[in-house]
Design an enzyme around this catalytic site. Structure first.
Site, PDB file in Angstrom:
ATOM      1  N   ASP A   1      22.879  -7.995 -49.337  1.00 13.09           N
ATOM      2  CA  ASP A   1      21.680  -7.152 -49.407  1.00 13.09           C
ATOM      3  C   ASP A   1      20.428  -7.961 -49.099  1.00 13.09           C
ATOM      4  O   ASP A   1      20.357  -9.157 -49.384  1.00 13.09           O
ATOM      5  CB  ASP A   1      21.582  -6.526 -50.809  1.00 13.09           C
ATOM      6  CG  ASP A   1      20.652  -5.333 -50.828  1.00 13.09           C
ATOM      7  OD1 ASP A   1      20.447  -4.704 -49.765  1.00 13.09           O
ATOM      8  OD2 ASP A   1      20.112  -5.023 -51.907  1.00 13.09           O
TER       9      ASP A   1
ATOM     10  N   LEU B   1      42.420 -17.298 -43.992  1.00 13.62           N
ATOM     11  CA  LEU B   1      41.552 -16.384 -44.750  1.00 13.62           C
ATOM     12  C   LEU B   1      41.706 -14.936 -44.275  1.00 13.62           C
ATOM     13  O   LEU B   1      41.877 -14.688 -43.084  1.00 13.62           O
ATOM     14  CB  LEU B   1      40.086 -16.807 -44.537  1.00 13.62           C
ATOM     15  CG  LEU B   1      39.035 -15.933 -45.235  1.00 13.62           C
ATOM     16  CD1 LEU B   1      38.986 -16.256 -46.724  1.00 13.62           C
ATOM     17  CD2 LEU B   1      37.651 -16.137 -44.614  1.00 13.62           C
TER      18      LEU B   1
ATOM     19  N   ASN C   1      18.548  -7.658 -45.940  1.00 15.84           N
ATOM     20  CA  ASN C   1      18.220  -7.865 -44.513  1.00 15.84           C
ATOM     21  C   ASN C   1      16.871  -7.259 -44.150  1.00 15.84           C
ATOM     22  O   ASN C   1      16.055  -7.877 -43.460  1.00 15.84           O
ATOM     23  CB  ASN C   1      19.262  -7.174 -43.617  1.00 15.84           C
ATOM     24  CG  ASN C   1      20.611  -7.846 -43.680  1.00 15.84           C
ATOM     25  OD1 ASN C   1      20.730  -8.930 -44.221  1.00 15.84           O
ATOM     26  ND2 ASN C   1      21.625  -7.189 -43.139  1.00 15.84           N
ATOM     27  N   GLY C   2      16.641  -6.014 -44.579  1.00 17.37           N
ATOM     28  CA  GLY C   2      15.427  -5.291 -44.206  1.00 17.37           C
ATOM     29  C   GLY C   2      14.196  -5.956 -44.778  1.00 17.37           C
ATOM     30  O   GLY C   2      13.204  -6.189 -44.072  1.00 17.37           O
TER      31      GLY C   2
ATOM     32  N   HIS D   1      19.047  -7.247 -39.707  1.00 17.75           N
ATOM     33  CA  HIS D   1      20.498  -7.029 -39.625  1.00 17.75           C
ATOM     34  C   HIS D   1      21.133  -8.005 -38.636  1.00 17.75           C
ATOM     35  O   HIS D   1      22.226  -8.511 -38.861  1.00 17.75           O
ATOM     36  CB  HIS D   1      20.798  -5.582 -39.213  1.00 17.75           C
ATOM     37  CG  HIS D   1      20.351  -4.572 -40.240  1.00 17.75           C
ATOM     38  ND1 HIS D   1      20.620  -4.719 -41.576  1.00 17.75           N
ATOM     39  CD2 HIS D   1      19.658  -3.401 -40.127  1.00 17.75           C
ATOM     40  CE1 HIS D   1      20.109  -3.691 -42.245  1.00 17.75           C
ATOM     41  NE2 HIS D   1      19.511  -2.884 -41.390  1.00 17.75           N
TER      42      HIS D   1
ATOM     43  N   ARG E   1      25.965 -10.631 -55.379  1.00 16.90           N
ATOM     44  CA  ARG E   1      25.017  -9.753 -54.684  1.00 16.90           C
ATOM     45  C   ARG E   1      23.766 -10.563 -54.368  1.00 16.90           C
ATOM     46  O   ARG E   1      23.158 -11.147 -55.271  1.00 16.90           O
ATOM     47  CB  ARG E   1      24.640  -8.526 -55.525  1.00 16.90           C
ATOM     48  CG  ARG E   1      23.651  -7.619 -54.765  1.00 16.90           C
ATOM     49  CD  ARG E   1      23.311  -6.333 -55.493  1.00 16.90           C
ATOM     50  NE  ARG E   1      22.526  -5.468 -54.606  1.00 16.90           N
ATOM     51  CZ  ARG E   1      22.703  -4.170 -54.443  1.00 16.90           C
ATOM     52  NH1 ARG E   1      23.627  -3.547 -55.148  1.00 16.90           N
ATOM     53  NH2 ARG E   1      21.955  -3.486 -53.604  1.00 16.90           N
TER      54      ARG E   1
ATOM     55  N   GLU F   1      33.793 -11.815 -62.105  1.00 15.70           N
ATOM     56  CA  GLU F   1      32.595 -12.510 -62.584  1.00 15.70           C
ATOM     57  C   GLU F   1      31.462 -12.141 -61.627  1.00 15.70           C
ATOM     58  O   GLU F   1      31.627 -12.214 -60.408  1.00 15.70           O
ATOM     59  CB  GLU F   1      32.803 -14.034 -62.569  1.00 15.70           C
ATOM     60  CG  GLU F   1      33.968 -14.500 -63.431  1.00 15.70           C
ATOM     61  CD  GLU F   1      33.794 -14.147 -64.901  1.00 15.70           C
ATOM     62  OE1 GLU F   1      32.650 -14.103 -65.377  1.00 15.70           O
ATOM     63  OE2 GLU F   1      34.829 -13.896 -65.562  1.00 15.70           O
TER      64      GLU F   1
HETATM   65  C1  IPE Z   1      24.459  -1.933 -50.625  1.00 18.52           C
HETATM   66  O1  IPE Z   1      23.134  -2.147 -50.287  1.00 18.52           O
HETATM   67  C2  IPE Z   1      25.270  -1.627 -49.397  1.00 18.52           C
HETATM   68  C3  IPE Z   1      25.516  -2.750 -48.502  1.00 18.52           C
HETATM   69  C4  IPE Z   1      25.134  -3.994 -48.688  1.00 18.52           C
HETATM   70  C5  IPE Z   1      26.273  -2.428 -47.331  1.00 18.52           C
HETATM   71  P1  IPE Z   1      22.065  -0.970 -50.318  1.00 18.52           P
HETATM   72  O2  IPE Z   1      20.781  -1.568 -49.911  1.00 18.52           O
HETATM   73  O3  IPE Z   1      22.563   0.171 -49.516  1.00 18.52           O
HETATM   74  O4  IPE Z   1      22.078  -0.563 -51.844  1.00 18.52           O
HETATM   75  P2  IPE Z   1      20.977   0.149 -52.740  1.00 18.52           P
HETATM   76  O5  IPE Z   1      20.523   1.385 -52.017  1.00 18.52           O
HETATM   77  O6  IPE Z   1      19.861  -0.826 -52.923  1.00 18.52           O
HETATM   78  O7  IPE Z   1      21.687   0.419 -54.021  1.00 18.52           O
HETATM   79  C1  IPE Z   2      21.860  -4.813 -46.438  1.00 20.26           C
HETATM   80  O1  IPE Z   2      20.502  -5.007 -46.256  1.00 20.26           O
HETATM   81  C2  IPE Z   2      22.545  -4.323 -45.192  1.00 20.26           C
HETATM   82  C3  IPE Z   2      23.003  -2.926 -45.260  1.00 20.26           C
HETATM   83  C4  IPE Z   2      22.919  -2.150 -46.298  1.00 20.26           C
HETATM   84  C5  IPE Z   2      23.589  -2.379 -44.057  1.00 20.26           C
HETATM   85  P1  IPE Z   2      19.480  -3.816 -46.421  1.00 20.26           P
HETATM   86  O2  IPE Z   2      19.348  -3.108 -45.113  1.00 20.26           O
HETATM   87  O3  IPE Z   2      19.851  -2.950 -47.561  1.00 20.26           O
HETATM   88  O4  IPE Z   2      18.138  -4.599 -46.726  1.00 20.26           O
HETATM   89  P2  IPE Z   2      17.079  -4.248 -47.847  1.00 20.26           P
HETATM   90  O5  IPE Z   2      17.813  -4.189 -49.145  1.00 20.26           O
HETATM   91  O6  IPE Z   2      16.464  -2.932 -47.466  1.00 20.26           O
HETATM   92  O7  IPE Z   2      16.119  -5.385 -47.780  1.00 20.26           O
HETATM   93 MG    MG Z   3      19.417  -2.946 -49.550  1.00 19.85          MG
END
Ligand code: IPE
Ligand code: IPE
Ligand code: MG
Length: 226
Positions: free
Chosen positions: A13, A125, A15-16, A30, A173, A192
């Site tokens: 989580d 793996l 990337n954005g 991404h 996470r 864990e």
């Molecule tokens: C979880 O991240 C899904 C993936 C990493 C693929 P999200 O960004 O979608 O989760 P929420 O919305 O913060 O719970």
């Molecule tokens: C996780 O990063 C990738 C996917 C869920 C595909 P996010 O796209 O959720 O990035 P944030 O959490 O918005 O920064």
């Molecule tokens: Mg996210």
């Protein structure tokens, strides 16, 4: 005896937020995230005590995102798998998808299928990508399959019918939030949990190694007494 993290699962989580922090589009995040996937997979492939790495790439809820982002993610996935095909083979990595793939385009399904078949004989793996995956959806699909066959639901029958029948040892996470977001709910019953503020594009093999080191010191009791 110290714990070995045989099955590591990661919610990739952030990337954005990583991209937006530098004035770039979420999609750039991404793309950089895919590079982290490569680095972390390579690290795990080189550490023989790790059998399986399950990565959350696209959830059953991620379809709620803007169409343009969803389309970008689908293209990125296709490109990633095509590019990595040779690397999987070279590093003896078996690729396995989990999730409901039926919704994906024909061309994406063909690439997923091709890489899965090509790496079937690899015995290093297992890199498992969770694609259109949700823990609730996985359990419902498995239960329905058993019902349709007229089989009783027990721990063993349901576990065997899941997309992933392997307990998670270590669940990480990135991105600072502390929730499972519908990832491997059944398989993480005794995992864990480690949460890091590091955003996925900045997550490194060194940080993974530090988490594994901490994991090895945890006393895992599984409800018993040590
Ligand atoms: C979880 O991240 C899904 C993936 C990493 C693929 P999200 O960004 O979608 O989760 P929420 O919305 O913060 O719970
Ligand atoms: C996780 O990063 C990738 C996917 C869920 C595909 P996010 O796209 O959720 O990035 P944030 O959490 O918005 O920064
Ligand atoms: Mg996210």
């Amino acid at each position: 005896m110290s714990n070995q993290p045989r099955h590591i699962a990661i919610i990739m989580d952030g990337n954005g937020r990583w991209a937006e922090a530098q004035g770039k589009s979420r999609t750039y995040g991404h793309e950089r995230g895919a590079e982290t996937v490569r680095a972390i997979t390579t690290y795990c492939a080189q550490h023989k005590e790790i059998d399986r790495l399950t990565l959350y790439a696209f959830s059953t809820e991620n379809w709620k995102r803007p169409k343009i982002e969803v389309e970008f993610l689908m293209k990125l996935l296709e490109k990633y798998l095509k590019n990595e095909r040779a690397t999987y083979l070279k590093n003896n990595i078996r690729f396995e998808p989990i999730g409901d793939l039926s919704i994906f385009s024909k061309s994406l399904r063909a690439v997923i299928d091709d890489v899965q078949k090509a790496t079937q004989g690899c015995n290093g793996l297992v890199q498992c990508l969770a694609l259109n995956y949700g823990g609730c959806d996985e359990i419902v699909r498995a239960a329905n399959t058993l019902c349709q066959r007229g089989e009783l639901i027990s721990f063993d029958t349901l576990n065997a019918q899941l997309d992933c029948s392997h307990d998670v040892d270590l669940l990480i996470r990135t991105g600072g939030d502390q929730r499972l977001s519908n990832f491997l709910l059944w398989q993480s019953a005794y995992a864990e949990l480690f949460f890091t503020k590091t955003l996925w594009p900045e997550f490194t093999a060194d940080e993974l190694e530090a988490i594994i080191k901490k994991f090895k010191t945890v006393e895992r009791r599984f409800g018993g007494l040590n």
